[in-house]
Scaffold this motif. Structure first.
Motif, PDB file in Angstrom:
ATOM      1  N   SER A 133       0.821  -1.146  -0.094  1.00  0.00           N
ATOM      2  CA  SER A 133       0.102   0.003  -0.119  1.00  0.00           C
ATOM      3  C   SER A 133       0.856   1.159  -0.063  1.00  0.00           C
ATOM      4  O   SER A 133       2.037   0.837   0.208  1.00  0.00           O
ATOM      5  N   ASP A 134       0.422   2.274  -0.006  1.00  0.00           N
ATOM      6  CA  ASP A 134       1.047   3.822  -0.016  1.00  0.00           C
ATOM      7  C   ASP A 134       1.134   4.286   1.431  1.00  0.00           C
ATOM      8  O   ASP A 134       1.704   5.202   1.551  1.00  0.00           O
ATOM      9  N   TYR A 135       0.573   3.456   2.263  1.00  0.00           N
ATOM     10  CA  TYR A 135       0.714   3.787   3.779  1.00  0.00           C
ATOM     11  C   TYR A 135       2.030   3.931   4.135  1.00  0.00           C
ATOM     12  O   TYR A 135       3.098   3.043   3.804  1.00  0.00           O
ATOM     13  N   THR A 136       2.563   4.768   4.782  1.00  0.00           N
ATOM     14  CA  THR A 136       3.892   5.049   5.659  1.00  0.00           C
ATOM     15  C   THR A 136       3.438   4.858   7.163  1.00  0.00           C
ATOM     16  O   THR A 136       2.380   4.919   7.644  1.00  0.00           O
ATOM     17  N   LEU A 137       4.594   4.825   7.787  1.00  0.00           N
ATOM     18  CA  LEU A 137       4.339   4.203   9.285  1.00  0.00           C
ATOM     19  C   LEU A 137       3.554   5.371  10.212  1.00  0.00           C
ATOM     20  O   LEU A 137       2.967   5.162  10.855  1.00  0.00           O
ATOM     21  N   LEU A 138       4.338   6.595   9.627  1.00  0.00           N
ATOM     22  CA  LEU A 138       3.697   7.834  10.327  1.00  0.00           C
ATOM     23  C   LEU A 138       2.067   7.973  10.182  1.00  0.00           C
ATOM     24  O   LEU A 138       1.496   8.158  11.024  1.00  0.00           O
ATOM     25  N   SER A 139       1.711   7.926   8.673  1.00  0.00           N
ATOM     26  CA  SER A 139       0.332   8.238   8.397  1.00  0.00           C
ATOM     27  C   SER A 139      -0.448   6.930   9.048  1.00  0.00           C
ATOM     28  O   SER A 139      -1.657   7.027   9.354  1.00  0.00           O
ATOM     29  N   TYR A 140       0.240   5.783   9.048  1.00  0.00           N
ATOM     30  CA  TYR A 140      -0.744   4.509   9.588  1.00  0.00           C
ATOM     31  C   TYR A 140      -1.013   4.908  11.105  1.00  0.00           C
ATOM     32  O   TYR A 140      -2.136   4.355  11.644  1.00  0.00           O
ATOM     33  N   VAL A 141      -0.023   5.116  11.758  1.00  0.00           N
ATOM     34  CA  VAL A 141      -0.098   5.194  13.246  1.00  0.00           C
ATOM     35  C   VAL A 141      -0.989   6.526  13.592  1.00  0.00           C
ATOM     36  O   VAL A 141      -1.814   6.390  14.349  1.00  0.00           O
ATOM     37  N   SER A 142      -0.822   7.640  12.809  1.00  0.00           N
ATOM     38  CA  SER A 142      -1.864   8.534  12.960  1.00  0.00           C
ATOM     39  C   SER A 142      -3.381   8.089  12.649  1.00  0.00           C
ATOM     40  O   SER A 142      -4.196   8.425  13.526  1.00  0.00           O
ATOM     41  N   ASN A 143      -3.509   7.405  11.625  1.00  0.00           N
ATOM     42  CA  ASN A 143      -4.966   6.970  11.318  1.00  0.00           C
ATOM     43  C   ASN A 143      -5.520   6.135  12.506  1.00  0.00           C
ATOM     44  O   ASN A 143      -6.809   6.235  12.863  1.00  0.00           O
TER      45      ASN A 143
END
Length: 210
Positions: free
Chosen positions: A53-63
């Protein structure tokens, strides 16, 4: 060689005891297979998800945090309206004693690091210089081969496989490592005699002349 002499560092403790002997050791050594398997599956699944996916660790944790906070907020508000119990969230707070212990540990580790760095910079500890240089080269090589996220996943996989494999073939691995350590010491002695001592003597002679 006796059985105890063939153990690395002549230790008597088992691998389970060295790892703490508690839940952590049970998970690492597959004594609690359900928990270990769950961690392994979650690690592999998250790695596949981030890679595909296009998720990064920061965006995933934020979501995830946003979703969790939204659920808890709506739960609490609906509980107030319906006179139901609020979410069972414990009150977390760091004590002053915990902060002081953490600060002491950080200070001691930092002072040790600075002291070792000072000795290396002044050429007082050639053995430590060789070790640090080897570790830095190893880190540089690993960093050029992979990214930090993949390195973290790989480290978890290694932590869940290497210790249990070592425990199973402990005697053979220790015997091989001890033989290799003896050879490395011989190589270091030759290196010290041919290069390091000559450099030290050159520096001392130069200081005397100056």
């Amino acid at each position: 060689m006796t059985s105890s002499d063939r153990l690395l560092f002549n230790r008597q403790a088992t691998v389970h005891h060295i790892l703490g002997g508690g839940l952590f050791a049970d998970v690492i050594l597959w004594r609690d297979k359900n928990v270990t398997m769950a961690i392994l599956i979650i690690t592999l699944s998250s790695w596949v998800m981030f890679e595909r996916s296009d998720y990064t660790l920061l965006s995933y944790v934020s979501n995830v945090l946003l979703l969790l906070l939204t659920i808890l907020f709506l739960w609490a508000k609906s509980a107030q309206i319906l006179n139901r119990p609020t979410p069972p969230i414990p009150h977390l707070q760091l004590s002053e004693e915990t902060i002081n212990e953490l600060a002491t540990i950080i200070r001691d580790r930092t002072n040790t690091f600075l002291s070792v760095s000072h000795d290396i910079a002044l050429g007082k500890d050639p053995k430590m210089f060789v070790k640090v240089a080897a570790y830095l080269v190893l880190i540089s090589v690993i960093g050029s081969l992979t990214d930090f996220r993949t390195l973290c996943y790989t480290s978890i996989i290694v932590a869940l496989t290497v210790p249990v494999a070592y425990e199973r073939y402990e005697a053979y691995v220790d015997s091989s490592l001890i033989k290799g350590n003896v050879k490395l010491k011989k190589l270091y002695i030759r290196f010290d005699e041919k290069f390091i001592k000559k450099v030290k003597n050159y520096i001392l002679e130069k200081n005397k002349l100056s």
